[in-house]
Design a protein around this motif. Structure first.
Motif, PDB file in Angstrom:
ATOM      1  N   LYS A   1       0.833  -1.201   0.000  1.00  0.00           N
ATOM      2  CA  LYS A   1       0.000   0.000   0.000  1.00  0.00           C
ATOM      3  C   LYS A   1       0.873   1.259   0.000  1.00  0.00           C
ATOM      4  N   GLY A   2       0.559   2.172  -0.887  1.00  0.00           N
ATOM      5  CA  GLY A   2       1.354   3.380  -1.008  1.00  0.00           C
ATOM      6  C   GLY A   2       2.624   3.192  -1.824  1.00  0.00           C
ATOM      7  N   GLU A   3       2.840   1.964  -2.261  1.00  0.00           N
ATOM      8  CA  GLU A   3       4.020   1.662  -3.074  1.00  0.00           C
ATOM      9  C   GLU A   3       3.969   2.446  -4.389  1.00  0.00           C
ATOM     10  N   LYS A   4       5.109   2.940  -4.822  1.00  0.00           N
ATOM     11  CA  LYS A   4       5.128   3.685  -6.083  1.00  0.00           C
ATOM     12  C   LYS A   4       5.890   2.958  -7.197  1.00  0.00           C
TER      13      LYS A   4
ATOM     14  N   ASP B   1      -8.325  13.902  -9.352  1.00  0.00           N
ATOM     15  CA  ASP B   1      -7.116  14.490  -8.772  1.00  0.00           C
ATOM     16  C   ASP B   1      -6.120  13.395  -8.411  1.00  0.00           C
ATOM     17  N   GLU B   2      -6.623  12.415  -7.702  1.00  0.00           N
ATOM     18  CA  GLU B   2      -5.757  11.317  -7.261  1.00  0.00           C
ATOM     19  C   GLU B   2      -6.458   9.984  -7.485  1.00  0.00           C
ATOM     20  N   PRO B   3      -6.421   9.495  -8.718  1.00  0.00           N
ATOM     21  CA  PRO B   3      -7.125   8.242  -9.034  1.00  0.00           C
ATOM     22  C   PRO B   3      -6.634   7.066  -8.190  1.00  0.00           C
ATOM     23  N   GLY B   4      -5.328   7.033  -7.918  1.00  0.00           N
ATOM     24  CA  GLY B   4      -4.776   5.933  -7.136  1.00  0.00           C
ATOM     25  C   GLY B   4      -5.337   5.901  -5.727  1.00  0.00           C
ATOM     26  N   THR B   5      -5.417   7.060  -5.128  1.00  0.00           N
ATOM     27  CA  THR B   5      -5.963   7.144  -3.764  1.00  0.00           C
ATOM     28  C   THR B   5      -7.415   6.691  -3.746  1.00  0.00           C
ATOM     29  N   TYR B   6      -8.165   7.159  -4.740  1.00  0.00           N
ATOM     30  CA  TYR B   6      -9.576   6.771  -4.821  1.00  0.00           C
ATOM     31  C   TYR B   6      -9.712   5.252  -5.007  1.00  0.00           C
ATOM     32  N   ASN B   7      -8.940   4.702  -5.923  1.00  0.00           N
ATOM     33  CA  ASN B   7      -9.030   3.263  -6.192  1.00  0.00           C
ATOM     34  C   ASN B   7      -8.676   2.432  -4.956  1.00  0.00           C
ATOM     35  N   GLN B   8      -7.634   2.854  -4.276  1.00  0.00           N
ATOM     36  CA  GLN B   8      -7.261   2.133  -3.058  1.00  0.00           C
ATOM     37  C   GLN B   8      -8.369   2.247  -2.016  1.00  0.00           C
TER      38      GLN B   8
END
Length: 356
Positions: free
Chosen positions: A24-27, A174-181
DNA sequence: AATACGGGGGC
DNA sequence: GCCCCAGTATT
């Protein structure tokens, strides 16, 4: 203007989401990709240790690309859906050759890799590169089906399209990754398949299923699963301390895993007497000795029940009928990936020889 | 559009 | 036993 659902979801994510996972939060797109492949149709708790094992052994995609197949399959052993492992290796090598080891950074290029469909492409591209693609997995389908009161079966073409479109419309750009997670965490922690935490849910006032008390009926699935039973008789042929094994190649369960000499019977049999003609043909006149006959091991798969039995045979001469098998020292068996029914058998103390 | 593909955990 | 799980590929 964000939809209500999205606003509440992000609010919950910020204030109350405590879910922690190694990825989680991995880039690093490689690590994200690895986690996503492992987690396809697999519970987080089940995939967790595999992820850590793989990252330790293969810190970069180049490490994975250079590994030999057998080692990777051995590490995947027990996780199921082994085509994922085959495609994992193929993708790593494609990234090594076509992209010089640099993970592709667009949705389309990522989706073109083997083993990656719409879900995984959306997950990797949004987490690693903020690409605006909504993930639709089992969590998302369940959350949306309940919140919007949608009874369209999720396992139909129409249903998949409907949920995909809806999910995309709710995505926070704005932050698709945050939303998806967030939506997947929400589905896993709050809007669970069984015993969802509706009374504590920040969405419950607007949730159609909650208002109509249809939470337990959603989402809808159409297809009933059909099960079949199979009876596997494995002959473990030992010659000079070595066992005959072969890799499965058929388009069937456990493709690419190893096994012993298999006779599959169309029906159950309490004793192995009916298998004697097969054995006779196998040894073709070579003297042999039956060392032991195991109990029946049962393995439940989603669509099949496997009844497995193991018959140990010792021969004093190599068997020409098994020329397409490999003779492997017993101590080397740990290097080969076997199906669960076999590793379970191998992990138990040898049963005393019993005659029939 | 339908089917195949694993294994495990919760109830 | 049955259901479900951070789905995809093939037919």
């Amino acid at each position: 203007m964000k939809p209500d659902f999205t606003r509440r979801l992000l609010q919950w994510n910020k204030n109350s989401n405590n879910r922690a996972m190694p990825w989680k939060g991995e880039k690093d797109p490689y690590k994200i990709w690895l986690s996503e492949i492992i987690l396809q149709q697999t519970r987080v708790e089940q995939g967790w240790s595999y992820y850590e094992k793989f990252i330790a052994a293969f810190p970069t995609v180049m490490h994975l690309a250079k590994a030999n197949d057998e080692k990777v399959f051995k590490m995947w052993e027990g996780l199921g859906y082994y085509s994922r492992c085959k495609n994992l290796i193929a993708s790593a090598r494609k990234i090594a050759s076509d992209y010089k080891g640099k993970f592709p950074d667009t949705y389309d290029e990522i989706k073109a890799l083997p083993g990656i469909g719409p879900y995984t492409a959306a997950a990797v591209s949004s987490f690693a590169f903020n690409a605006p693609h909504a993930v639709v997995d089992g969590n998302v389908q369940r959350v949306l089906a309940r919140y919007f009161g949608i009874a369209t079966p999720i396992d139909t073409t129409a249903g998949k399209k409907e949920f995909q479109t809806l999910a995309q419309s709710l995505l926070q750009l704005d932050e698709p990754g945050t939303y998806n997670q967030a939506i997947m965490d929400f589905g896993a922690v709050i809007c669970k398949p069984q015993n969802p935490l509706c009374s504590d849910c920040v969405q419950n006032k607007a949730c159609e299923a909650f208002k109509q008390q249809t939470v337990t009926q959603l989402p809808v699935k159409q297809k009933a699963i059909i099960r079949r039973e199979r009876w596997f008789y494995y002959f473990i042929i030992e010659y000079k301390g070595k066992w005959y094994i072969k890799q499965r190649t058929a388009k069937d369960i456990w493709e690419n895993l190893f096994e012993f000499v298999l006779f599959e019977s169309p029906k159950a049999a309490d004793d192995i007497t009916p298998r004697l003609p097969f054995l006779k043909k196998l040894v073709n006149g070579t003297p042999f000795q039956i060392e032991s006959i195991s109990r029946i091991y049962r393995q439940q798969l989603t669509h099949q029940t496997i009844h497995g039995r193991f018959i140990k045979i010792r021969v004093q001469e190599a068997l020409p009928t098994l020329s397409n098998y490999s003779l492997i020292d017993k101590k080397q068996l740990v290097n080969y990936a076997f199906p669960r029914v076999i590793t379970t058998f191998l992990g138990e103390p040898a049963s005393p020889a019993q005659l029939f």
